[in-house]
Write a protein that holds these residues in place. Structure first.
Motif, PDB file in Angstrom:
ATOM      1  N   ALA A 107      11.690 -16.591  29.565  1.00 30.52           N
ATOM      2  CA  ALA A 107      10.943 -15.957  28.474  1.00 30.52           C
ATOM      3  C   ALA A 107      11.828 -15.749  27.246  1.00 30.52           C
ATOM      4  N   TYR A 108      13.021 -15.207  27.440  1.00 26.55           N
ATOM      5  CA  TYR A 108      13.936 -15.010  26.304  1.00 26.55           C
ATOM      6  C   TYR A 108      14.313 -16.339  25.661  1.00 26.55           C
ATOM      7  N   ALA A 109      14.611 -17.324  26.471  1.00 25.34           N
ATOM      8  CA  ALA A 109      15.002 -18.631  25.934  1.00 25.34           C
ATOM      9  C   ALA A 109      13.853 -19.237  25.137  1.00 25.34           C
ATOM     10  N   GLY A 110      12.638 -19.101  25.651  1.00 27.74           N
ATOM     11  CA  GLY A 110      11.481 -19.602  24.911  1.00 27.74           C
ATOM     12  C   GLY A 110      11.331 -18.916  23.571  1.00 27.74           C
ATOM     13  N   MET A 111      11.545 -17.588  23.546  1.00 29.15           N
ATOM     14  CA  MET A 111      11.467 -16.854  22.272  1.00 29.15           C
ATOM     15  C   MET A 111      12.544 -17.326  21.304  1.00 29.15           C
TER      16      MET A 111
END
Length: 182
Positions: free
Chosen positions: A23-27
């Motif tokens: 999720a963080y990487a996608g953001m």
């Protein structure tokens, strides 16, 4: 592109941190994301899973009922989620712990002895990162670089000394794809 992922295993196997990293990487990459955790009655040793949606478009719902990918770390999770992977989807198994075998021919299956490889790296707790590295190399919708950047956000400050080991495990999982998957 839309990627709907289920990650499932026992509490304490790093299921939630894998989902948070995605999720963080996608953001970081400007994508729309959702992360939805689900715990069994006990946090450690009980069942745990999370749903992650990563998309180029806004996410309509965080609920994933037909995942495009399932990363499975134990037998109960295999039994629960394997039937729901959409045709053409991907199943990544920690074959060190998952003894069940799929009979499905409409999905791609990658078996990784992640716990065994993690023990070779010196810490069985990075088996989750080996599986995540395998996923990232196989479905390059999120970059390994962004996941590495996200480690500082997901790992608590007292675990920062494990970042280098986690990076090695991610790279080992990505290398597994190159060496073993045609």
């Amino acid at each position: 592109m839309l990627e709907e992922i289920i990650i499932a295993g026992f509490g304490g196997q790093g299921v939630m941190s894998m989902g948070q990293l995605l999720a963080y990487a996608g953001m970081l990459e400007g994508k729309h994301v959702s992360w939805l955790p689900s715990y069994g009655p006990e946090q450690r040793g009980g069942t745990a899973n999370c749903s992650i949606v990563v998309s180029d478009e806004p996410v309509g719902s965080p609920v994933v009922s037909r995942p495009s990918t399932a990363i499975i770390l134990n037998n109960p999770s295999f039994e629960k989620f394997e039937p729901h992977i959409r045709p053409g989807g991907l199943l990544i198994l920690n074959s060190s712990l998952v003894t069940r075998i799929t009979t499905r021919e409409d999905i791609k299956v990658i078996e990784v002895q992640a716990t065994h490889v993690a023990n070779e790296l010196g810490n069985s707790k990075v088996a989750n990162m080996i599986l995540l590295g395998t996923y990232l190399a196989n479905v390059p919708f999120i970059s390994l670089h962004s996941v590495v950047q996200s480690l500082n956000k997901v790992l608590s400050p007292e675990k920062n000394h494990l970042i280098e080991l986690n990076i090695k495990a991610l790279e080992k999982g990505a290398t597994f794809v190159l060496e073993h998957i045609s």
